[in-house]
Design an enzyme around this catalytic site. Structure first.
Site, mmCIF file in Angstrom:
data_model
loop_
_atom_site.group_PDB
_atom_site.id
_atom_site.type_symbol
_atom_site.label_atom_id
_atom_site.label_comp_id
_atom_site.label_asym_id
_atom_site.label_seq_id
_atom_site.Cartn_x
_atom_site.Cartn_y
_atom_site.Cartn_z
ATOM 1 N N HIS A 44 -3.274 9.897 -3.577
ATOM 2 C CA HIS A 44 -4.447 9.196 -3.053
ATOM 3 C C HIS A 44 -5.557 10.231 -2.878
ATOM 4 O O HIS A 44 -5.458 11.091 -2.009
ATOM 5 C CB HIS A 44 -4.127 8.543 -1.705
ATOM 6 C CG HIS A 44 -3.037 7.517 -1.790
ATOM 7 N ND1 HIS A 44 -3.293 6.178 -1.977
ATOM 8 C CD2 HIS A 44 -1.681 7.631 -1.741
ATOM 9 C CE1 HIS A 44 -2.145 5.501 -2.023
ATOM 10 N NE2 HIS A 44 -1.147 6.365 -1.881
ATOM 11 N N ASN A 76 -6.181 2.076 -3.844
ATOM 12 C CA ASN A 76 -6.628 1.520 -2.553
ATOM 13 C C ASN A 76 -7.907 2.227 -2.105
ATOM 14 O O ASN A 76 -7.914 3.056 -1.208
ATOM 15 C CB ASN A 76 -5.524 1.594 -1.488
ATOM 16 C CG ASN A 76 -4.907 2.966 -1.351
ATOM 17 O OD1 ASN A 76 -5.067 3.823 -2.217
ATOM 18 N ND2 ASN A 76 -4.222 3.213 -0.254
ATOM 19 N N ASP A 133 -0.847 -0.335 -4.896
ATOM 20 C CA ASP A 133 -0.206 0.545 -3.908
ATOM 21 C C ASP A 133 -0.913 0.503 -2.572
ATOM 22 O O ASP A 133 -2.142 0.442 -2.486
ATOM 23 C CB ASP A 133 -0.143 1.984 -4.403
ATOM 24 C CG ASP A 133 0.670 2.843 -3.439
ATOM 25 O OD1 ASP A 133 1.820 2.475 -3.180
ATOM 26 O OD2 ASP A 133 0.143 3.835 -2.922
ATOM 27 N N HIS A 160 4.412 -0.952 -5.270
ATOM 28 C CA HIS A 160 4.647 -0.646 -3.860
ATOM 29 C C HIS A 160 5.353 -1.887 -3.315
ATOM 30 O O HIS A 160 4.745 -2.951 -3.243
ATOM 31 C CB HIS A 160 3.315 -0.400 -3.155
ATOM 32 C CG HIS A 160 3.406 -0.342 -1.660
ATOM 33 N ND1 HIS A 160 3.099 0.791 -0.941
ATOM 34 C CD2 HIS A 160 3.761 -1.286 -0.742
ATOM 35 C CE1 HIS A 160 3.264 0.539 0.355
ATOM 36 N NE2 HIS A 160 3.664 -0.708 0.507
ATOM 37 N N HIS A 213 7.767 5.213 -4.522
ATOM 38 C CA HIS A 213 8.364 5.769 -3.293
ATOM 39 C C HIS A 213 9.605 5.044 -2.768
ATOM 40 O O HIS A 213 9.597 4.459 -1.689
ATOM 41 C CB HIS A 213 7.313 5.900 -2.173
ATOM 42 C CG HIS A 213 6.367 4.732 -2.013
ATOM 43 N ND1 HIS A 213 6.812 3.453 -1.793
ATOM 44 C CD2 HIS A 213 5.022 4.675 -2.019
ATOM 45 C CE1 HIS A 213 5.757 2.653 -1.677
ATOM 46 N NE2 HIS A 213 4.667 3.376 -1.817
ATOM 47 N N ASP A 285 3.215 11.052 -3.209
ATOM 48 C CA ASP A 285 2.505 10.080 -2.374
ATOM 49 C C ASP A 285 1.552 10.821 -1.418
ATOM 50 O O ASP A 285 1.433 10.490 -0.237
ATOM 51 C CB ASP A 285 3.478 9.180 -1.588
ATOM 52 C CG ASP A 285 2.792 7.940 -1.015
ATOM 53 O OD1 ASP A 285 1.579 7.757 -1.238
ATOM 54 O OD2 ASP A 285 3.480 7.165 -0.325
ATOM 55 N N GLY A 304 0.716 8.085 6.268
ATOM 56 C CA GLY A 304 0.468 8.955 5.117
ATOM 57 C C GLY A 304 0.455 10.419 5.472
ATOM 58 O O GLY A 304 -0.063 10.806 6.530
#
Ligand SMILES: [Zn+2]
Length: 400
Positions: A44, A76, A133, A160, A213, A285, A304
């Site tokens: 991300h 996202n 995700d 996800h 994940h 991730d 996260g």
């Protein structure tokens, strides 16, 4: 350890050493390992929309410091890349700011809201794969439609998996730690239940499908059976699920991610999955947030953690050095399997150089990512990235 010739390197040793020795960062008396550029299919980088958490400049600098020369960025974002114009916003930022190869994902549904399919046709030629995700696609019909479209377009769906009906406000694993400390748990079924649903849809549609994940033992078993059955299925897990579990939890936001750290049995099942080929890929991730967003403990912090700069040293120290996993196998999981599954080429001159004998404590203050939250802070590891090259160009050099 000598410079490894096991990997077909696009550059010769002389070529690699010259600029490093000049920079004074590579000592002639030490020996180094050279690896082909790692590839992380799950990061991300937060642009467009959330530059205060990460940018393409900081994210790709962190990736290069971790030995990565290619990453796939999750959708996202704001705007969500759900149409050609929305994706173009991200493409322009990549073009201008990325130090390594970046392959964006396209969203499965408009705004990742799970209600209407994105413009999959327009996105397909420009993306690594499709994913929503950050959230699961709740509707069976929507996911079936997405899989049929992805199949027609020759693209992978990277899912996800999370069933919102089973979340009940949970934020860490629904296990011994949550019970002992009065936290709300996320049950494993919210994760594997949707994987089971998706595998049935893969059976119906023939879509190429990748699970993001993976964290539970039930998920590993479902994917193992699906592979035996011959379904076109692969999956990834992350370094923290392989080396930590709920017994490592502390009352600190740096231990909070989604899916959560599960039980020791889940962790063992994931390692078994690596060894028997059920788990194909290790992805980080990497999900940076601001210090403020991560300072609210397990309950209040954002989900996260960062991972690009610690993945190889942690995996090398915790899995390779104790003899659980061979170094060759680790390179398959970090380089060849993700590249094969996502059709990401290894360009000439994409590699990193490591001092595998260097031992140090992980210090988030040294990170190049804007994020500082990592469950690995303070861990003693071996393996220091000395330099990374992308297309033969130096993109990272260790401080002398
Ligand atoms: Zn996710």
């Amino acid at each position: 350890m000598t410079i490894s010739n096991r990997f077909k390197l696009p550059l010769n040793d002389q070529h690699l050493r010259a600029p490093l020795v000049q920079a004074g960062s590579l000592s002639a008396s030490r020996e180094y390992a050279v690896f082909p550029g790692f590839c992380d299919v799950h990061v991300h980088f937060r642009e467009p929309g959330f530059s205060y958490k990460e940018t393409f400049a900081s994210g790709t600098a962190a990736a290069a410091r971790g030995g990565y020369t290619a990453v796939c960025t999750m959708p996202n974002l704001s705007p969500v890349p759900d149409s050609a114009p929305h994706l173009a916003v991200q493409e322009a930022l990549i073009e201008e700011n990325a130090a390594i190869h970046v392959y964006p994902y396209g969203a499965i549904t408009v705004g990742e809201r799970g209600e209407v399919l994105s413009d999959m046709e327009a996105l397909a030629p420009r993306i690594a794969a499709f994913s929503d995700d950050g959230r699961g696609v709740q509707s069976d019909d929507m996911m079936r439609e997405a899989m049929m479209a992805a199949k027609r377009l020759g693209k992978l769906i990277a899912a996800h998996c999370e069933d919102n009906r089973l979340l009940r406000g949970g934020y860490i694993h629904d296990g011994a730690y949550a019970r002992a400390h009065g936290h709300l748990g996320i049950c494993s079924e919210s994760d594997w239940g949707q994987i089971r649903r998706d595998l049935e849809l893969v059976r119906q549609t023939g879509c190429a499908y990748h699970v993001c994940h993976v964290s539970t033992k039930e998920s590993v078993e479902l994917i193992r059976q699906a592979k035996r059955e011959g379904l076109d299925v692969t999956c990834e897990t992350a370094p923290h699920y392989l080396t930590l579990d709920e017994t490592f939890l502390q009352e600190d936001g740096r231990f909070k991610m989604n899916p959560p750290l599960r039980s020791p049995e889940d962790r063992e099942a994931l390692i078994e999955g690596l060894l028997d080929g059920t788990v194909d890929v290790i992805a980080t991730d990497h999900a940076p947030h601001s210090a403020e967003e991560k300072a609210k403990g397990l309950k209040g912090s954002a989900f996260g953690v960062v991972g690009l700069e610690t993945a190889f040293p942690v995996l090398y120290t915790k899995l390779v050095l104790p003899g659980i996993l061979s170094l060759d196998k680790l390179i398959d999981l970090l380089v060849w399997n993700p590249r094969r599954r996502f059709s990401i080429p290894l360009d000439e001159g994409d590699c990193s150089i490591w001092d595998l004998d260097s031992e140090y404590e992980i210090d988030p203050n040294e990170f190049l990512t804007k994020g500082r939250a990592t469950p690995f802070a303070g861990m003693t590891v071996r393996g220091r990235c000395m330099a990374t090259f992308c297309g033969g160009k130096p993109v990272y050099r260790a401080e002398p």
